[in-house]
Design a protein around this motif. Structure first.
Motif, PDB file in Angstrom:
ATOM      1  N   THR A 221       0.834  -1.212   0.000  1.00 29.29           N
ATOM      2  CA  THR A 221       0.000   0.000   0.000  1.00 29.29           C
ATOM      3  C   THR A 221       0.861   1.252   0.000  1.00 29.29           C
ATOM      4  OG1 THR A 221      -1.673  -1.219   1.259  1.00 29.29           O
ATOM      5  CG2 THR A 221      -1.878   1.181   1.206  1.00 29.29           C
ATOM      6  N   LEU A 222       1.911   1.263   0.805  1.00 30.05           N
ATOM      7  CA  LEU A 222       2.800   2.424   0.856  1.00 30.05           C
ATOM      8  C   LEU A 222       3.517   2.608  -0.476  1.00 30.05           C
ATOM      9  CD1 LEU A 222       4.021   4.752   2.419  1.00 30.05           C
ATOM     10  CD2 LEU A 222       5.705   3.156   3.397  1.00 30.05           C
ATOM     11  N   ALA A 223       3.942   1.521  -1.096  1.00 38.91           N
ATOM     12  CA  ALA A 223       4.590   1.614  -2.405  1.00 38.91           C
ATOM     13  C   ALA A 223       3.645   2.228  -3.432  1.00 38.91           C
ATOM     14  CB  ALA A 223       5.052   0.235  -2.858  1.00 38.91           C
ATOM     15  N   ALA A 224       2.393   1.790  -3.431  1.00 37.39           N
ATOM     16  CA  ALA A 224       1.404   2.337  -4.366  1.00 37.39           C
ATOM     17  C   ALA A 224       1.157   3.817  -4.097  1.00 37.39           C
ATOM     18  CB  ALA A 224       0.100   1.553  -4.255  1.00 37.39           C
ATOM     19  N   ALA A 225       1.117   4.189  -2.818  1.00 37.10           N
ATOM     20  CA  ALA A 225       0.872   5.596  -2.458  1.00 37.10           C
ATOM     21  C   ALA A 225       2.018   6.490  -2.921  1.00 37.10           C
ATOM     22  CB  ALA A 225       0.681   5.709  -0.946  1.00 37.10           C
ATOM     23  N   ILE A 226       3.245   6.031  -2.777  1.00 39.98           N
ATOM     24  CA  ILE A 226       4.404   6.831  -3.192  1.00 39.98           C
ATOM     25  C   ILE A 226       4.494   6.887  -4.716  1.00 39.98           C
ATOM     26  CG2 ILE A 226       6.919   7.037  -3.104  1.00 39.98           C
ATOM     27  CD1 ILE A 226       6.822   5.636  -0.385  1.00 39.98           C
ATOM     28  N   ALA A 348      11.996  -8.131  -1.036  1.00 39.39           N
ATOM     29  CA  ALA A 348      13.186  -8.222  -1.886  1.00 39.39           C
ATOM     30  C   ALA A 348      13.242  -7.065  -2.874  1.00 39.39           C
ATOM     31  CB  ALA A 348      13.199  -9.560  -2.627  1.00 39.39           C
ATOM     32  N   ALA A 349      12.098  -6.722  -3.466  1.00 38.49           N
ATOM     33  CA  ALA A 349      12.062  -5.604  -4.413  1.00 38.49           C
ATOM     34  C   ALA A 349      12.395  -4.287  -3.711  1.00 38.49           C
ATOM     35  CB  ALA A 349      10.687  -5.525  -5.071  1.00 38.49           C
ATOM     36  N   ILE A 350      11.892  -4.121  -2.504  1.00 38.39           N
ATOM     37  CA  ILE A 350      12.172  -2.899  -1.734  1.00 38.39           C
ATOM     38  C   ILE A 350      13.654  -2.809  -1.388  1.00 38.39           C
ATOM     39  CG2 ILE A 350      11.742  -1.750   0.481  1.00 38.39           C
ATOM     40  CD1 ILE A 350       8.875  -2.969   0.317  1.00 38.39           C
ATOM     41  N   GLU A 351      14.235  -3.915  -0.946  1.00 42.46           N
ATOM     42  CA  GLU A 351      15.645  -3.929  -0.567  1.00 42.46           C
ATOM     43  C   GLU A 351      16.564  -3.780  -1.776  1.00 42.46           C
ATOM     44  OE1 GLU A 351      19.515  -4.618   0.824  1.00 42.46           O
ATOM     45  OE2 GLU A 351      17.741  -3.576   1.550  1.00 42.46           O
ATOM     46  N   ASN A 352      16.120  -4.242  -2.939  1.00 42.98           N
ATOM     47  CA  ASN A 352      16.963  -4.251  -4.142  1.00 42.98           C
ATOM     48  C   ASN A 352      16.729  -3.033  -5.021  1.00 42.98           C
ATOM     49  OD1 ASN A 352      18.996  -5.633  -5.666  1.00 42.98           O
ATOM     50  ND2 ASN A 352      17.430  -6.307  -7.117  1.00 42.98           N
ATOM     51  N   GLY A 353      16.401  -1.904  -4.424  1.00 47.60           N
ATOM     52  CA  GLY A 353      16.251  -0.666  -5.184  1.00 47.60           C
ATOM     53  C   GLY A 353      15.069  -0.639  -6.116  1.00 47.60           C
ATOM     54  N   GLY A 354      14.015  -1.396  -5.781  1.00 41.30           N
ATOM     55  CA  GLY A 354      12.817  -1.404  -6.610  1.00 41.30           C
ATOM     56  C   GLY A 354      12.844  -2.439  -7.710  1.00 41.30           C
ATOM     57  N   MET A 385       9.219  -0.688  -9.023  1.00 38.14           N
ATOM     58  CA  MET A 385       8.991   0.624  -8.405  1.00 38.14           C
ATOM     59  C   MET A 385      10.279   1.426  -8.557  1.00 38.14           C
ATOM     60  SD  MET A 385       9.172  -0.260  -4.284  1.00 38.14           S
ATOM     61  CE  MET A 385       8.218  -1.769  -4.380  1.00 38.14           C
ATOM     62  N   SER A 386      10.191   2.715  -8.411  1.00 35.87           N
ATOM     63  CA  SER A 386      11.393   3.544  -8.571  1.00 35.87           C
ATOM     64  C   SER A 386      12.360   3.303  -7.415  1.00 35.87           C
ATOM     65  CB  SER A 386      11.019   5.020  -8.634  1.00 35.87           C
ATOM     66  OG  SER A 386      10.594   5.485  -7.355  1.00 35.87           O
ATOM     67  N   GLU A 387      13.619   3.583  -7.677  1.00 37.34           N
ATOM     68  CA  GLU A 387      14.627   3.441  -6.629  1.00 37.34           C
ATOM     69  C   GLU A 387      14.336   4.378  -5.463  1.00 37.34           C
ATOM     70  OE1 GLU A 387      19.515   3.457  -6.316  1.00 37.34           O
ATOM     71  OE2 GLU A 387      18.526   3.355  -8.263  1.00 37.34           O
ATOM     72  N   THR A 389      11.319   5.371  -4.457  1.00 34.48           N
ATOM     73  CA  THR A 389      10.236   4.774  -3.667  1.00 34.48           C
ATOM     74  C   THR A 389      10.772   3.698  -2.742  1.00 34.48           C
ATOM     75  OG1 THR A 389       8.573   5.219  -5.374  1.00 34.48           O
ATOM     76  CG2 THR A 389       8.081   3.446  -3.794  1.00 34.48           C
ATOM     77  N   ALA A 390      11.606   2.814  -3.292  1.00 34.62           N
ATOM     78  CA  ALA A 390      12.175   1.738  -2.490  1.00 34.62           C
ATOM     79  C   ALA A 390      13.004   2.284  -1.333  1.00 34.62           C
ATOM     80  CB  ALA A 390      13.028   0.829  -3.377  1.00 34.62           C
ATOM     81  N   SER A 391      13.761   3.342  -1.592  1.00 30.79           N
ATOM     82  CA  SER A 391      14.597   3.943  -0.552  1.00 30.79           C
ATOM     83  C   SER A 391      13.750   4.523   0.576  1.00 30.79           C
ATOM     84  CB  SER A 391      15.484   5.030  -1.165  1.00 30.79           C
ATOM     85  OG  SER A 391      16.248   5.676  -0.174  1.00 30.79           O
ATOM     86  N   MET A 392      12.645   5.175   0.224  1.00 27.47           N
ATOM     87  CA  MET A 392      11.757   5.759   1.233  1.00 27.47           C
ATOM     88  C   MET A 392      11.136   4.669   2.110  1.00 27.47           C
ATOM     89  SD  MET A 392       9.942   8.647  -1.198  1.00 27.47           S
ATOM     90  CE  MET A 392       8.767   9.241   0.013  1.00 27.47           C
ATOM     91  N   ILE A 393      10.744   3.562   1.485  1.00 27.37           N
ATOM     92  CA  ILE A 393      10.124   2.487   2.261  1.00 27.37           C
ATOM     93  C   ILE A 393      11.156   1.807   3.153  1.00 27.37           C
ATOM     94  CG2 ILE A 393       8.825   0.322   2.146  1.00 27.37           C
ATOM     95  CD1 ILE A 393       7.746   1.234  -0.566  1.00 27.37           C
ATOM     96  N   ARG A 394      12.359   1.606   2.639  1.00 27.09           N
ATOM     97  CA  ARG A 394      13.413   1.014   3.470  1.00 27.09           C
ATOM     98  C   ARG A 394      13.682   1.869   4.699  1.00 27.09           C
ATOM     99  NH1 ARG A 394      16.222   0.373  -1.330  1.00 27.09           N
ATOM    100  NH2 ARG A 394      17.685   2.020  -0.753  1.00 27.09           N
TER     101      ARG A 394
END
Length: 484
Positions: A221-226, A348-354, A385-387, A389-394
């Motif tokens: 949900t957070l990924a979609a929001a960002i 894994a997608a979040i940790e790997n820069g999207g 997802m963009s890098e 976005t992934a960075s913000m979630i991490r």
């Protein structure tokens, strides 16, 4: 020759010709198909007249074959630490068939795959020497997860997010595939005992049992929001009231941290406290289509092949939902369902820069001489997802681990990010909730993600939570990899 005899002779000749045509058809065109048919007992006997090839973990065979001295089924499959690796190997049984890697690669392992044949094998029509299956499983991570799950009913999956290699697939309860590998009375009794428990021990929960993921889905949900511009800064207050009514209803949606603690909080604080109001409202504002699009990018609604089929697929609803139902999906409830494999893929997608690398539990398939027949070392990847976005979630997940419910997953010297989850289930919550946890850890250039679900334990219902029950399992598995 009279007319009657001549007609009878011609008719008999036609019958002979028809018989010759049929025999030729069966021998020339259908012979191989009949020989390969699963119901052909001669073919089944042939598979066990020689030792099988092996499934390999960390350079060591975790399978073997033993000479029974029998006339028909001479060699029987054996297993090293069978219950530990059963979710990976499955079983190869003379009586009950084969599953998991044993099933997917049965032709490689019994020598009937055409790629194994040498020229001499082809000329003599001899069965080729069997090949081997090299897995990506790490024995230390697998053992750490298995030991940590003792006393609990649950499962876990660990992945190297940079390569997509599956480092562990763990289930408890498990079973010993060696107990059913033969075709005798003892194997039948063991099979009956396993199925008397509705097959729970043989149920691969980690890969094949989607269930409500609860608050771990808030990462999606957070990924979609960002990604859709609804959130541009994870530290800016959202303006969403703590006293929140589910859209389209008069039902208040409470948060475990309390309505006041979740009033007008930032996305970072909302993730740390797991504020239901914030993520339900995010889903409501985004709508079903944008939520589903993000979920599907991360693997929902797609049957994963690793190369075992992880079926049925984890699910984000495709049918038209009401506004209140969409809001509930934002917190991983209503009809959202996921396996530990799926939630590990999200992390894994979040940790790997999207970038999501296709998960796989086999690195290579080889012939008896080590020549590679299949390789999965360069797995496909997709930027889901963009890098940024992934960075913000991490960054928000790190706060969960250091200040929130993920503290039990911290590994000394490592960066750890996490998300807890507790999923309600049963009519009017009649069943004990599921305790979920997903996390990433990295240190000294190594990284790992782990997802865990606990279905049942001896813990009092009021104490059931992902941070308490599932986080210690993830911690042990991450530590086993990062501290090597």
């Amino acid at each position: 020759m009279n007319k009657t005899i001549r007609r009878a002779s011609v008719f008999c000749l036609l019958l002979v010709l028809a018989l010759l045509v049929r025999v030729t058809w069966v021998q020339a065109y259908q012979g191989q198909a009949l020989a390969d048919n699963d119901n052909n007992r001669r073919n089944l006997i042939g598979k066990y007249e020689n030792p099988l090839g092996n499934i390999i973990v960390g350079g060591e065979a975790i399978t073997g074959s033993t000479d029974t001295g029998g006339k028909d089924f001479r060699y029987k499959r054996t297993y090293v630490d069978g219950p530990l690796y059963a979710p990976v190997t499955g079983y190869s049984s003379q009586a009950f068939g084969s599953t998991m890697l044993e099933g997917v690669y049965k032709n490689i392992l019994n020598g009937t795959d055409n790629r194994l044949k040498t020229i001499m094998d082809t000329l003599t029509n001899k069965r080729a020497a069997p090949g081997n299956v090299l897995t990506t499983i790490d024995k230390d991570v697998q053992k750490a997860g298995y030991d940590a799950l003792q006393g609990k009913q649950g499962s876990a999956v660990a992945i190297d997010p940079a390569t997509g290699e599956i480092l562990a697939v763990v289930n408890n309860p498990s079973f010993d595939p060696g107990s059913i590998s033969g075709a005798g009375d003892a194997e039948q009794k063991a099979w009956d005992a396993l199925n008397a428990d509705k097959g729970k021990a043989m149920e691969n929960t980690a890969l094949r049992k989607p269930q409500a993921p609860g608050s771990t889905f808030k990462l999606v949900t957070l990924a979609a929001a960002i990604e859709n511009g609804l959130v541009t800064n994870i530290d800016t207050p959202t303006g969403i009231p703590g006293d929140y009514t589910i859209p389209g209803t008069r039902t208040n949606l409470p948060s475990e941290a309390g309505n006041e603690a979740c009033n007008n909080v930032s996305p970072r604080t909302a993730l740390k406290l797991s504020c239901n109001n914030v993520f339900a409202e995010f889903a409501h504002k985004l709508g079903q289509d944008k939520m589903r699009a993000m979920a599907e990018k991360l693997g929902f609604n797609v049957v994963q092949k690793i190369p075992v089929w992880a079926s049925p697929a984890s699910k984000y609803p495709k049918d038209k939902m009401s506004v209140d139902q969409v809001a509930q999906t934002g917190i991983g409830q209503f009809d959202v369902q996921a396996t530990p494999l799926q939630m590990a893929m999200v992390t894994a997608a979040i940790e790997n820069g999207g970038k999501l690398v296709s998960p796989h539990e086999v690195s290579e398939v080889t012939d008896s001489n080590g020549n590679v027949l299949e390789s999965f070392k360069d797995a496909k990847s997709q930027q889901v997802m963009s890098e940024k976005t992934a960075s913000m979630i991490r960054d928000a997940m790190k706060t969960v681990a250091t200040e929130g419910g993920g503290k039990n997953a911290l590994v000394d010297g490592a960066e750890v990010g996490a998300k807890t989850g507790t999923a309600q289930r049963g009519v009017k919550n009649s069943l004990a909730p599921l305790a979920w946890f997903t996390s990433y850890g990295k240190m000294n250039g190594k990284q790992i993600v782990v997802a865990v679900v606990i279905e049942r334990s001896d813990t009092d219902r009021s104490e059931i939570g992902g941070g308490k029950l599932a986080a210690p399992v993830a911690q042990k598995m991450m530590q086993a990899w990062l501290k090597k």
